[in-house]
Design a protein around this motif. Sequence first.
Motif, mmCIF file in Angstrom:
data_model
loop_
_atom_site.group_PDB
_atom_site.id
_atom_site.type_symbol
_atom_site.label_atom_id
_atom_site.label_comp_id
_atom_site.label_asym_id
_atom_site.label_seq_id
_atom_site.Cartn_x
_atom_site.Cartn_y
_atom_site.Cartn_z
ATOM 1 N N LYS A 65 20.754 20.873 -20.818
ATOM 2 C CA LYS A 65 20.831 22.124 -19.553
ATOM 3 C C LYS A 65 19.294 22.236 -19.311
ATOM 4 O O LYS A 65 19.513 22.313 -18.079
ATOM 5 C CB LYS A 65 20.601 23.559 -21.337
ATOM 6 N N TYR A 66 18.203 21.690 -19.944
ATOM 7 C CA TYR A 66 17.327 21.821 -18.914
ATOM 8 C C TYR A 66 16.206 20.324 -19.194
ATOM 9 O O TYR A 66 16.753 19.741 -20.662
ATOM 10 C CB TYR A 66 16.288 22.793 -18.335
ATOM 11 N N ASN A 67 15.274 20.107 -17.839
ATOM 12 C CA ASN A 67 14.727 18.628 -18.318
ATOM 13 C C ASN A 67 13.969 19.625 -18.061
ATOM 14 O O ASN A 67 13.358 20.035 -17.054
ATOM 15 C CB ASN A 67 14.909 17.562 -17.686
ATOM 16 N N ILE A 68 11.957 19.286 -18.693
ATOM 17 C CA ILE A 68 11.505 19.596 -18.325
ATOM 18 C C ILE A 68 10.188 18.681 -18.082
ATOM 19 O O ILE A 68 10.623 17.607 -17.590
ATOM 20 C CB ILE A 68 9.812 19.443 -19.775
ATOM 21 N N ASN A 69 9.456 18.845 -16.690
ATOM 22 C CA ASN A 69 9.092 18.014 -15.790
ATOM 23 C C ASN A 69 7.097 18.444 -15.303
ATOM 24 O O ASN A 69 6.877 19.434 -16.200
ATOM 25 C CB ASN A 69 9.245 18.210 -14.330
ATOM 26 N N LYS A 70 6.313 17.975 -14.556
ATOM 27 C CA LYS A 70 4.942 18.600 -14.378
ATOM 28 C C LYS A 70 4.611 19.313 -14.030
ATOM 29 O O LYS A 70 3.805 20.041 -14.237
ATOM 30 C CB LYS A 70 4.484 16.740 -13.927
ATOM 31 N N SER A 71 5.844 19.600 -12.726
ATOM 32 C CA SER A 71 5.080 20.739 -12.620
ATOM 33 C C SER A 71 5.618 21.797 -13.291
ATOM 34 O O SER A 71 4.851 22.944 -13.673
ATOM 35 C CB SER A 71 6.040 20.424 -11.003
ATOM 36 N N ASP A 72 6.224 21.749 -14.121
ATOM 37 C CA ASP A 72 6.164 23.447 -15.440
ATOM 38 C C ASP A 72 5.550 23.742 -15.563
ATOM 39 O O ASP A 72 4.799 24.628 -15.775
ATOM 40 C CB ASP A 72 7.919 22.842 -15.957
ATOM 41 N N ILE A 73 4.475 22.181 -16.351
ATOM 42 C CA ILE A 73 3.257 22.335 -17.367
ATOM 43 C C ILE A 73 2.544 23.062 -16.249
ATOM 44 O O ILE A 73 1.621 24.255 -16.518
ATOM 45 C CB ILE A 73 2.927 21.170 -17.856
ATOM 46 N N LYS A 74 2.303 22.283 -15.072
ATOM 47 C CA LYS A 74 1.659 22.822 -14.394
ATOM 48 C C LYS A 74 1.506 24.746 -14.034
ATOM 49 O O LYS A 74 0.596 24.733 -13.449
ATOM 50 C CB LYS A 74 1.149 21.924 -12.873
ATOM 51 N N LYS A 75 2.771 25.012 -13.714
ATOM 52 C CA LYS A 75 2.901 26.623 -13.575
ATOM 53 C C LYS A 75 1.993 27.148 -14.257
ATOM 54 O O LYS A 75 1.505 28.640 -14.125
ATOM 55 C CB LYS A 75 4.358 26.750 -13.196
ATOM 56 N N ILE A 76 2.231 26.760 -15.660
ATOM 57 C CA ILE A 76 1.609 27.695 -17.379
ATOM 58 C C ILE A 76 -0.461 27.703 -16.790
ATOM 59 O O ILE A 76 -1.101 28.441 -17.228
ATOM 60 C CB ILE A 76 2.067 27.039 -18.240
ATOM 61 N N GLY A 77 -0.500 26.475 -15.318
ATOM 62 C CA GLY A 77 -2.003 26.397 -15.774
ATOM 63 C C GLY A 77 -2.579 25.406 -15.984
ATOM 64 O O GLY A 77 -3.838 25.271 -16.338
ATOM 65 N N ILE A 78 -1.970 24.448 -16.160
ATOM 66 C CA ILE A 78 -2.707 23.280 -17.336
ATOM 67 C C ILE A 78 -2.225 21.681 -15.868
ATOM 68 O O ILE A 78 -1.485 21.331 -15.405
ATOM 69 C CB ILE A 78 -1.613 22.550 -18.707
ATOM 70 N N ILE A 109 -5.263 19.243 -16.911
ATOM 71 C CA ILE A 109 -5.279 17.581 -17.154
ATOM 72 C C ILE A 109 -4.117 16.850 -17.712
ATOM 73 O O ILE A 109 -3.132 17.258 -18.055
ATOM 74 C CB ILE A 109 -6.236 17.577 -18.009
ATOM 75 N N PRO A 110 -4.127 15.392 -16.587
ATOM 76 C CA PRO A 110 -2.734 14.673 -16.516
ATOM 77 C C PRO A 110 -2.957 14.536 -18.090
ATOM 78 O O PRO A 110 -1.191 14.795 -18.639
ATOM 79 C CB PRO A 110 -3.396 13.899 -15.809
ATOM 80 N N GLY A 111 -3.611 13.893 -19.051
ATOM 81 C CA GLY A 111 -3.086 13.806 -20.227
ATOM 82 C C GLY A 111 -2.125 14.713 -21.064
ATOM 83 O O GLY A 111 -1.388 14.434 -21.808
ATOM 84 N N HIS A 112 -2.780 15.706 -21.427
ATOM 85 C CA HIS A 112 -2.782 17.048 -21.253
ATOM 86 C C HIS A 112 -1.296 17.277 -21.129
ATOM 87 O O HIS A 112 -0.235 17.435 -22.311
ATOM 88 C CB HIS A 112 -3.545 17.987 -21.412
ATOM 89 N N ILE A 113 -0.572 17.527 -19.561
ATOM 90 C CA ILE A 113 0.572 17.196 -19.392
ATOM 91 C C ILE A 113 1.398 16.758 -19.735
ATOM 92 O O ILE A 113 2.147 16.778 -20.641
ATOM 93 C CB ILE A 113 0.427 17.235 -17.638
ATOM 94 N N TYR A 114 1.606 15.450 -19.676
ATOM 95 C CA TYR A 114 1.760 14.109 -20.737
ATOM 96 C C TYR A 114 2.622 14.330 -22.299
ATOM 97 O O TYR A 114 3.484 14.206 -22.760
ATOM 98 C CB TYR A 114 1.161 12.885 -20.111
ATOM 99 N N ARG A 115 0.990 15.005 -22.705
ATOM 100 C CA ARG A 115 1.087 14.572 -24.011
ATOM 101 C C ARG A 115 2.111 16.559 -24.693
ATOM 102 O O ARG A 115 2.800 15.861 -25.831
ATOM 103 C CB ARG A 115 0.146 15.137 -24.214
ATOM 104 N N ILE A 116 2.116 16.932 -23.711
ATOM 105 C CA ILE A 116 2.705 18.361 -24.027
ATOM 106 C C ILE A 116 4.522 17.515 -23.869
ATOM 107 O O ILE A 116 5.705 18.015 -24.608
ATOM 108 C CB ILE A 116 2.512 19.644 -23.111
ATOM 109 N N ILE A 117 5.075 17.249 -22.053
ATOM 110 C CA ILE A 117 6.242 16.560 -22.362
ATOM 111 C C ILE A 117 6.739 15.915 -23.119
ATOM 112 O O ILE A 117 7.438 15.921 -23.588
ATOM 113 C CB ILE A 117 6.622 16.247 -20.865
ATOM 114 N N THR A 118 5.463 15.170 -23.881
ATOM 115 C CA THR A 118 5.810 14.059 -24.951
ATOM 116 C C THR A 118 6.450 14.470 -26.012
ATOM 117 O O THR A 118 7.561 14.135 -26.433
ATOM 118 C CB THR A 118 4.980 12.977 -25.534
ATOM 119 N N LYS A 119 5.666 15.663 -26.450
ATOM 120 C CA LYS A 119 5.782 16.362 -27.563
ATOM 121 C C LYS A 119 7.219 17.187 -28.038
ATOM 122 O O LYS A 119 7.843 17.433 -28.654
ATOM 123 C CB LYS A 119 4.384 17.532 -28.121
ATOM 124 N N LEU A 120 7.380 17.931 -26.531
ATOM 125 C CA LEU A 120 8.202 18.297 -26.149
ATOM 126 C C LEU A 120 10.118 17.727 -26.474
ATOM 127 O O LEU A 120 10.508 18.171 -26.679
ATOM 128 C CB LEU A 120 8.492 19.063 -25.393
#
Length: 272
Positions: free
Chosen positions: A91-104, A106-117
């Motif tokens: 239904k959805y895909n997650i991208n970097k901008s979605d994580i940035k909207k939360i307030g995160i 730091i690049p590696g943290h953004i990618y880590r969250i996407i990878t874990k998802l």
Amino acid sequence: RFLGASRNETIQNQNSLWKFLNDIISNEKTLCNSILTNNINSDIDNEYETNYKYPIYEWLKEINLHCYYSLFKEKRIFSMDKVITNLKTGKYNINKSDIKKIGILIPGHIYRIITKLEIDSGKIKENISNYLLKNQKRMSGKELNITKNTVSYCCGSCSTNEQIQSFNKYKKMFNLDAWLNKIKMIKYKYNFIENGFDLFEFFVLQMFSTIPVDDYIIREELKIENDKDRDIILLRLNKDVKYIMQKTDGILGYNISNRRSEERFSRNAETD
């Protein structure tokens, strides 16, 4: 008119009542507007982390990013249940901008969250993630005993000096030093740490995600400017990917940007 009250008191009471009701309506609108409605969908019916398969604090703790718990809570994201379900169904895909909207940020943290998802939603094969994440206790800090007095500890990039010292003391547990030493790139250790790529397992797992590590990420987000050094890192990553795929009987996917790096590396080797 309220019993025993003057006309002025009655009007004041009515005004107070309308103000109270208006505040409720306004707060409800503010609440709705605060929720990320693009790709990050939260369970807003229950503010407490109960009856969730992926409660947000425990989920973040698994990837040593529980220092961001308050940011998720501010956005009323109490679990990853709906996000993972939506990823599973496509239904959805997650991208970097979605994580940035939360307030995160730091690049590696953004990618880590996407990878874990992508691990939890099955986009990254379970046998591959299991191969790299054999010791999940290590990542949550349970074995290191570093979260006892430092509740907001995560990876070192967004923690206090005392917490960073704890991270440096136990960094050998994460294998990043050994990997960088092996390719003679230990000089970039703090590039990895400061930009959030400190969990070696997730740095490699990112190669299996929809946003694999490429020349752009290493240059712009790891801040490594030297072409040859970037090529060495990419070639080693690809070698690791091939090895993991062989061990897990997977199918190798090879990123075109990494092939270009391999060609550039070969040309440089010939001229040296």
